[in-house]
Design an enzyme around this catalytic site. Sequence first.
Site, mmCIF file in Angstrom:
data_model
loop_
_atom_site.group_PDB
_atom_site.id
_atom_site.type_symbol
_atom_site.label_atom_id
_atom_site.label_comp_id
_atom_site.label_asym_id
_atom_site.label_seq_id
_atom_site.Cartn_x
_atom_site.Cartn_y
_atom_site.Cartn_z
ATOM 1 N N LYS A 243 -46.945 0.673 0.378
ATOM 2 C CA LYS A 243 -47.605 0.338 1.528
ATOM 3 C C LYS A 243 -49.053 -0.117 1.142
ATOM 4 C CE LYS A 243 -50.538 1.779 4.424
ATOM 5 N NZ LYS A 243 -51.038 0.654 4.728
ATOM 6 N N GLU B 162 -56.562 7.745 -6.819
ATOM 7 C CA GLU B 162 -57.563 6.808 -7.463
ATOM 8 C C GLU B 162 -58.578 6.472 -6.410
ATOM 9 O OE1 GLU B 162 -58.148 5.920 -10.336
ATOM 10 O OE2 GLU B 162 -56.198 6.318 -11.372
ATOM 11 N N CYS C 190 -64.148 -0.136 -6.667
ATOM 12 C CA CYS C 190 -64.373 1.211 -6.825
ATOM 13 C C CYS C 190 -65.197 1.611 -7.884
ATOM 14 C CB CYS C 190 -63.163 2.251 -6.958
ATOM 15 S SG CYS C 190 -61.870 1.147 -8.095
ATOM 16 N N GLU D 207 -71.000 5.181 -1.595
ATOM 17 C CA GLU D 207 -70.428 3.816 -2.140
ATOM 18 C C GLU D 207 -71.157 2.619 -1.103
ATOM 19 O OE1 GLU D 207 -66.118 4.257 -2.151
ATOM 20 O OE2 GLU D 207 -66.027 3.122 -4.108
HETATM 21 P P1 NAP Z 1 -58.587 3.468 2.477
HETATM 22 O O1 NAP Z 1 -59.067 3.217 3.929
HETATM 23 O O2 NAP Z 1 -58.472 4.792 2.068
HETATM 24 O O3 NAP Z 1 -57.076 2.812 2.535
HETATM 25 C C1 NAP Z 1 -56.333 2.598 1.298
HETATM 26 C C2 NAP Z 1 -55.064 2.763 1.968
HETATM 27 O O4 NAP Z 1 -54.631 3.608 2.491
HETATM 28 C C3 NAP Z 1 -54.711 1.384 2.755
HETATM 29 O O5 NAP Z 1 -53.381 1.021 2.516
HETATM 30 C C4 NAP Z 1 -54.822 2.120 4.030
HETATM 31 O O6 NAP Z 1 -53.934 1.277 5.055
HETATM 32 C C5 NAP Z 1 -54.074 3.319 3.875
HETATM 33 N N1 NAP Z 1 -54.167 4.578 4.644
HETATM 34 C C6 NAP Z 1 -55.363 4.710 5.394
HETATM 35 N N2 NAP Z 1 -55.194 5.641 6.215
HETATM 36 C C7 NAP Z 1 -54.115 6.472 5.950
HETATM 37 C C8 NAP Z 1 -53.285 7.535 6.182
HETATM 38 N N3 NAP Z 1 -53.692 8.263 7.328
HETATM 39 N N4 NAP Z 1 -52.079 7.729 5.610
HETATM 40 C C9 NAP Z 1 -51.665 6.925 4.637
HETATM 41 N N5 NAP Z 1 -52.317 5.831 4.216
HETATM 42 C C10 NAP Z 1 -53.557 5.481 4.923
HETATM 43 O O7 NAP Z 1 -59.508 2.738 1.561
HETATM 44 P P2 NAP Z 1 -59.803 0.909 1.653
HETATM 45 O O8 NAP Z 1 -60.979 1.027 2.635
HETATM 46 O O9 NAP Z 1 -58.836 0.210 1.962
HETATM 47 O O10 NAP Z 1 -60.364 0.669 -0.035
HETATM 48 C C11 NAP Z 1 -61.636 1.002 -0.267
HETATM 49 C C12 NAP Z 1 -61.509 2.310 -1.062
HETATM 50 O O11 NAP Z 1 -60.596 2.552 -2.207
HETATM 51 C C13 NAP Z 1 -63.031 2.478 -1.584
HETATM 52 O O12 NAP Z 1 -63.464 3.920 -1.576
HETATM 53 C C14 NAP Z 1 -62.864 2.331 -3.100
HETATM 54 O O13 NAP Z 1 -63.613 3.001 -4.062
HETATM 55 C C15 NAP Z 1 -61.505 2.756 -3.255
HETATM 56 N N6 NAP Z 1 -60.404 2.249 -4.435
HETATM 57 C C16 NAP Z 1 -60.449 2.939 -5.512
HETATM 58 C C17 NAP Z 1 -59.922 2.538 -6.698
HETATM 59 C C18 NAP Z 1 -59.693 3.512 -7.979
HETATM 60 O O14 NAP Z 1 -58.922 2.960 -8.694
HETATM 61 N N7 NAP Z 1 -60.318 4.547 -7.817
HETATM 62 C C19 NAP Z 1 -59.539 1.205 -6.784
HETATM 63 C C20 NAP Z 1 -59.646 0.259 -5.735
HETATM 64 C C21 NAP Z 1 -60.642 0.843 -4.528
HETATM 65 P P3 NAP Z 1 -54.425 0.335 5.958
HETATM 66 O O15 NAP Z 1 -55.598 -0.413 5.324
HETATM 67 O O16 NAP Z 1 -53.408 -0.515 6.467
HETATM 68 O O17 NAP Z 1 -55.238 1.105 7.452
#
Ligand code: NAP
Length: 530
Positions: free
Chosen positions: A224, A299, A333, A430
């Site tokens: 997804k 992650e 991240c 962040e």
């Molecule tokens: P996010 O809002 O948590 O979204 C990540 C994924 O989760 C997206 O596919 C999102 O879908 C999905 N999602 C959202 N709500 C969900 C739910 N209730 N159930 C299942 N899936 C759900 O994060 P983001 O804003 O896209 O990404 C930024 C974050 O990712 C930052 O905090 C960054 O630090 C972190 N990150 C961490 C790493 C690592 O390796 N540690 C790497 C990259 C990024 P939709 O987008 O379709 O809503």
Amino acid sequence: MSTLMRATHSFTKLLSPSSRSLSLRPSASLLTRHQMSTEAENVITRLKNSGLLRSQGLIAGKWVDAHDRKTIKVCNPATGEVIVDVPCMGQKETNDAISSAYEAFYSWSKLTATERSKFLRKWYDLLIAHKEDLGQLITLEQGKPLKESLGEVSYGAGFIEFSAEEAKRIYGDIIPATLPDRRLFVLKQPVGVVGAITPWNFPLAMITRKVGPALACGCTVVIKPSELTPLTALAAAELSLQAGIPPGVVNVVMGNAADIGDALLASTQVRKITFTGSTAVGKKLMAGASGTVKRVSLELGGNAPCIVFDDADLDVAVKGAIAAKFRNSGQTCVCANRVLVQEGIYEKFANAFSKAVQNLQVGDGFTEGVAQGPLINEAAVQKVESFVKDAISKGAKVLLGGKRHSLGMTFYEPTVIGDVKSEMLLSREEVFGPVAPLLPFKTEEEAIHLANDTNAGLAAYVFTNSIQRSWRVSEALEYGLVGINEGIISTEVAPFGGVKQSGLGREGSKYGMDEYLEIKYVCLGNMNSN
Ligand code: NAP
């Protein structure tokens, strides 16, 4: 999670797809905007011709729409223009994808490691053969400069290549028996169907980092991707089919994140959730996975300190801090979220760093020489603005930038803020944007204390010319990754992952394979009889 973090997170997430595309519409009067869209249009045409601009989900090897034909718009963050509509899928399609992965698991897991390795190698070759197309697609839907996108393709494909090689090295163990008539051994077997949920900031690499090892171990996957950047995932899936990976082994659904997540969590056929994204969503998934006691890898978000000691080489520190902070316009991240600078070098570093940041060219990721693309959407810019405002109101000083870029919309000026304190939002959470907060410190002990004073623990950076200090500080930092005199350290051959609330498990390297394997102990008894 603080109230503000929750508010800014939900603000980003709650923009509906349609409101997001509306809010991003550019001012038609700007010539630059017109030039940008022409370039993007050319790219879209080229991608259509190459067959890599897919706009349907992939279930059981078939490209499909949502059952109710609902769609969401995928927009170019640099211009706000709609690239294409993709299906808005939910529980029904996810359950179909899970069934398809479950069915495919039986035969895929029975292949020999060498056979799976060959499929993965072919997929890697195709990803590299289409490097240019995939790079353009990443810039188109995510916004990062093309050079960085091409780098992501190499990096992302690297996980598939590494997994192809490692597939052949998933060894079990023989354990010396405690009784003479017994033989004990350990088998490593695939976990089963994996749900892989990924973010928008690395539309390819966050997928290959999960799917490569999963497939190598014999698992099948339901991916997804973020609704903001599904196109790269679909293109990669298309290439997996071209590589001959059987239907159902790789499935892709996108749309209603909560519905898709709930379906993956509820299914007893899904044996593992692997997630990259925000800490808030990661916690929800971890709690949800308890219902069926699934394996979970997370992650999550970081709050990386970048510590510059008095004894650092100034040029190396400036170059490294810029790479760690401004990659993907600060939207990674592992981006340096706090630059801690020892007081003896603070002025010199602040001046040299600000001068170098000023040279970062901002613009559309397709424009030659651009080092800073747009942020992913308007909500992301508003979050950055609110963090900068908070810092200024509490006494921090803007050394450079500090406002939206004259290009408008999703563009923010590369920014350096001095005299930042640990209680400011810029230090606590962040910022996920091109803002470098500088925090002065006096002693090594103080730097370590400041660095560890957070719930996050993903990446940390240290700049020093002392070998003793680099060991000491690396050992003291409560982080999963440490870069010494280097700002970009991720590679498929090394383990990637966080401690504390930055996550669970590791991706990449031989350690990343374990996340997709169950350990089975087998005891052979009565072994002394003929
Ligand atoms: P996010 O809002 O948590 O979204 C990540 C994924 O989760 C997206 O596919 C999102 O879908 C999905 N999602 C959202 N709500 C969900 C739910 N209730 N159930 C299942 N899936 C759900 O994060 P983001 O804003 O896209 O990404 C930024 C974050 O990712 C930052 O905090 C960054 O630090 C972190 N990150 C961490 C790493 C690592 O390796 N540690 C790497 C990259 C990024 P939709 O987008 O379709 O809503």
